[in-house]
Design a protein around this motif. Structure first.
Motif: not given
Length: 57
Positions: A10-13, A16-19, A31-44
């Protein structure tokens, strides 16, 4: 640029949040520091908004 193979998952937003949520749970990371790019930004940003106590400082 769109020509890559697409996994048979499944590929909806919301999907992707669940993965990453499952990945953090499997690793037992509280706890974690997240760094994202493209969709990764939105997920973070989504994870930080839903779980502010889990966002690294």
């Amino acid at each position: 640029m769109g020509r890559c193979g697409k996994p048979d998952i499944a590929c909806s937003f919301d999907d992707h949040v669940r993965y990453p949520d499952a990945w953090f749970d499997a690793l037992g990371l509280a706890e974690a520091v997240l760094i994202g790019q493209d969709w990764g930004d939105a997920l973070a940003f989504d994870r930080a908004a839903r779980l502010p106590e889990a966002a690294g400082r």
